[in-house]
Scaffold this motif. Sequence first.
Motif: not given
Length: 313
Positions: A65, A67, A70, A105, A107, A139, A145-147, A150-151
């Motif tokens: 998945s 970001y 992105e 997002h 994935h 990544t 973009t690093e996860a 949790k957003n």
Amino acid sequence: MISKVIIGKTFFGACRYVCNDPKRAVVLATEGVRDYDYKLMAADFEMQHAFRPSLSKAVFHGILSFYPGEKVEDKMMIEIAKEYLQNMHIIDTQFAIVKHTDKNHAHLHIIANLVNNNGQTIKDGWIGLKGKKVAQSLTKKYGLTEAVSKNLPLTNLESLNEKEANRYLIYQAILELLPKSKNLDDLKNKLAAQNIETLYKYKGQTSELQGISFKIGDYKYKGSEIDRKFSVKNLEKEIHRQTLTAESENYRKILWGSRSNPQKEFEATARDLKKERSLVIDQLMKPERNFELTPNDLLLPKKKKKKSRGLRW
């Protein structure tokens, strides 16, 4: 980019889930299987699985998945997916790389056969952890973009199944209540008010705390399953850090009292001391001024020169 790995028993179920809906699924690349019909794809996978019938779980299902928001081109997705399998040591075998477009997002779903082209078994020990590490490495390599966490605002809880949704609810509750908790028991009581049960695991018959779990309804999760920072050790460290920060703040208040801005007062005091020191140095470097300021009665009188009387006969 994050990785999730599922090891399954039947290729038919995996292929149907990944490829059945053409509105959301786009087959990007395949190796050794047909890509235009999920039933034929599953049959091709099962044909190779038949070389090692003793392996009950031969389905590798990896999910990558990206970001939210992105943009990643299909060509790069294929490259990342193949390198992902390579670094996981899932090589010389069948695979299918499918992109899904039903979330906010991008994935990928990667199905691969854990029976390789030579009929040998591909080891799957610690494969979930390996997937996470490989995803983190890729990544950085591809500048994605690093996860790091949790957003929640970007997570559509309604689209998750009940188990995943409850996991996010627990995550959100701990994130909110942890800064307000004095210790683990305090956190436990606060979570209980939100119908979340906290379970402790002790080492043997001792009182040494070894693990922590959280339960909501019929679903129970280890702290590290909610998030790595919610393992029992990390929770204890965070609470200890919060305690030290609070004690430091209390000490600062006691030290400075009710001063409105202690930092400005400190800077003003430092400036005054610097000014006084400059004046002292200035006086010492100009002794003529000190001489002028010396009282007359403390000055030593000048000695008179004796007149020469000449020779006497």
